[in-house]
Design a protein around this motif. Structure first.
Motif, PDB file in Angstrom:
ATOM      1  N   ARG A 240     -52.278  27.191  62.929  1.00  0.00           N
ATOM      2  CA  ARG A 240     -51.609  27.119  61.620  1.00  0.00           C
ATOM      3  C   ARG A 240     -51.441  25.486  61.003  1.00  0.00           C
ATOM      4  NH1 ARG A 240     -45.190  25.121  63.936  1.00  0.00           N
ATOM      5  NH2 ARG A 240     -44.302  25.004  61.739  1.00  0.00           N
ATOM      6  N   ASP A 241     -52.684  24.915  61.916  1.00  0.00           N
ATOM      7  CA  ASP A 241     -53.225  23.571  61.057  1.00  0.00           C
ATOM      8  C   ASP A 241     -54.073  23.218  60.029  1.00  0.00           C
ATOM      9  OD1 ASP A 241     -51.620  21.643  63.147  1.00  0.00           O
ATOM     10  OD2 ASP A 241     -53.548  21.419  63.860  1.00  0.00           O
ATOM     11  N   ALA A 242     -54.472  24.626  59.958  1.00  0.00           N
ATOM     12  CA  ALA A 242     -55.302  25.742  58.619  1.00  0.00           C
ATOM     13  C   ALA A 242     -54.401  25.737  57.665  1.00  0.00           C
ATOM     14  CB  ALA A 242     -56.368  26.722  59.464  1.00  0.00           C
ATOM     15  N   GLU A 243     -53.327  26.192  58.185  1.00  0.00           N
ATOM     16  CA  GLU A 243     -52.600  27.319  56.402  1.00  0.00           C
ATOM     17  C   GLU A 243     -51.931  26.629  56.359  1.00  0.00           C
ATOM     18  OE1 GLU A 243     -51.753  31.616  58.979  1.00  0.00           O
ATOM     19  OE2 GLU A 243     -50.835  29.725  58.853  1.00  0.00           O
ATOM     20  N   ASP A 244     -51.779  24.635  57.202  1.00  0.00           N
ATOM     21  CA  ASP A 244     -50.260  24.494  56.142  1.00  0.00           C
ATOM     22  C   ASP A 244     -51.831  23.150  56.013  1.00  0.00           C
ATOM     23  OD1 ASP A 244     -48.125  24.728  58.229  1.00  0.00           O
ATOM     24  OD2 ASP A 244     -48.415  23.150  59.573  1.00  0.00           O
TER      25      ASP A 244
END
Length: 334
Positions: A32-36
């Protein structure tokens, strides 16, 4: 579109490619952090406001200060270089492990408060001015990093915090008796240059570095002036000489032990390279003032005496009068 892949280490790598921009990658603990991050990066690229922050994220404050001391400080005066090296050590010891990107106004404000509450080696609280100068160095470091190093920093966090007030400043004055004893001691010293330097400081208000670095051609005995080209403020100035200062300079210029090839007015012993440096009297000055019971006196305080004499001159329209015949002691203005 961004590419999100899982690495062998179990982390998530985000890869962003967009025409007109360099390929950018970053690794995160969660998908999720990577996508954000990828979504935010692509959005900034579309709006034309993307800044490559990897440089500021990889460079710690310690690394940045070392680069500053090796690239920026050498363009300044030796005294400034030494002062900046000392300030840098304080910043490194407290904040050195932070990345440049992680240094926020809140963290720097905490450093300010910690330093103001700390005690120096002399057992006194750290002065407001000391902390102000450390913050000034940190602020200029950010300015250089933003304008010249391309680290991807968007603003200078030091500009967003309150600076300590300048404080009352130093106003150590010599009493008439202290001045009399000081002049007697320096006049009786084995090296007459010490007495000449102190008397010139009292008469002209020149700094110690300005006096000791003087070359003979800078002293114009006919016009009774000294021309300074290298000053603290980087601006040339002309210093008028009183009768007593003129006589003191005359004695210094006629120093019978001056080597023929030495152009310094106040010279020291030859170094390993065979060249003479300016007369170094700091150690002698320290021992002398302690012996006289004036350990808190600084050479720079002699400028206060000169400035006070100038105020008296402006008020009464005459120069302070030195007592004859031994020229020791000051006929002070009322």
């Amino acid at each position: 579109m961004a590419t999100i892949v899982k690495t062998e280490a179990g982390t998530w790598k985000a890869l962003v490619r967009k025409t007109g921009w360099p390929t950018n990658t970053k690794t995160f603990r969660t998908k999720r952090d990577a996508e954000d991050w990828a979504r935010r990066t692509e959005d900034e690229m579309v709006r034309g406001v993307y800044i490559q922050r990897s440089g500021s994220e990889r460079m710690t404050l310690e690394m940045a200060l070392k680069r500053y001391l090796s690239e920026i400080s050498p363009t300044k005066k030796p005294t400034t270089q030494r002062a900046e090296a000392t300030k840098a050590q304080q910043l490194i010891s407290h904040l050195g492990k932070y990345s440049m990107a992680a240094l926020s106004a809140e963290i720097i404000a905490g450093y300010r408060d910690t330093r103001l509450a700390s005690i120096t080696n002399r057992g006194k609280p750290t002065s407001n001015n000391t902390v102000r100068l450390e913050l000034a160095l940190l602020s200029h470091l950010f300015t250089v990093a933003i304008q010249e190093w391309g680290l991807g920093l968007s603003f200078n966090p030091v500009l967003n915090i309150r600076k300590p007030s300048p404080g009352e400043g130093r106003d150590r004055r010599l009493s008439a008796e202290e001045e009399r004893r000081l002049l007697t001691a320096v006049n009786n010293h084995s090296n007459p240059m010490l007495g000449w330097i102190v008397r010139i400081a009292l008469e002209t208000g020149m700094r110690s570095s300005e006096i000791t670095s003087l070359r003979r051609h800078q002293v114009d005995m006919k016009k009774r002036v000294v021309r300074l080209s290298d000053t603290k403020n980087d601006s040339a100035r002309t210093v008028p000489l009183s009768k007593w200062a003129t006589e003191t300079f005359q004695a210094a210029l006629n120093n019978p032990v001056r080597p023929i090839d030495c152009d310094l007015v106040f010279f020291g012993e030859p170094g390993k390279n065979g060249k003479r440096s300016p007369y170094a009297f700091t150690k002698t000055w320290g021992l002398l003032k302690t012996k006289l019971g004036m350990p808190d006196l600084r050479f720079h305080d002699l400028r206060h005496e000169f400035s006070q004499h100038c105020k008296c001159f402006a008020k009464h329209s005459y120069y302070p009068i030195r007592v004859e015949p031994d020229r020791i002691g000051l006929m002070r203005c009322a």
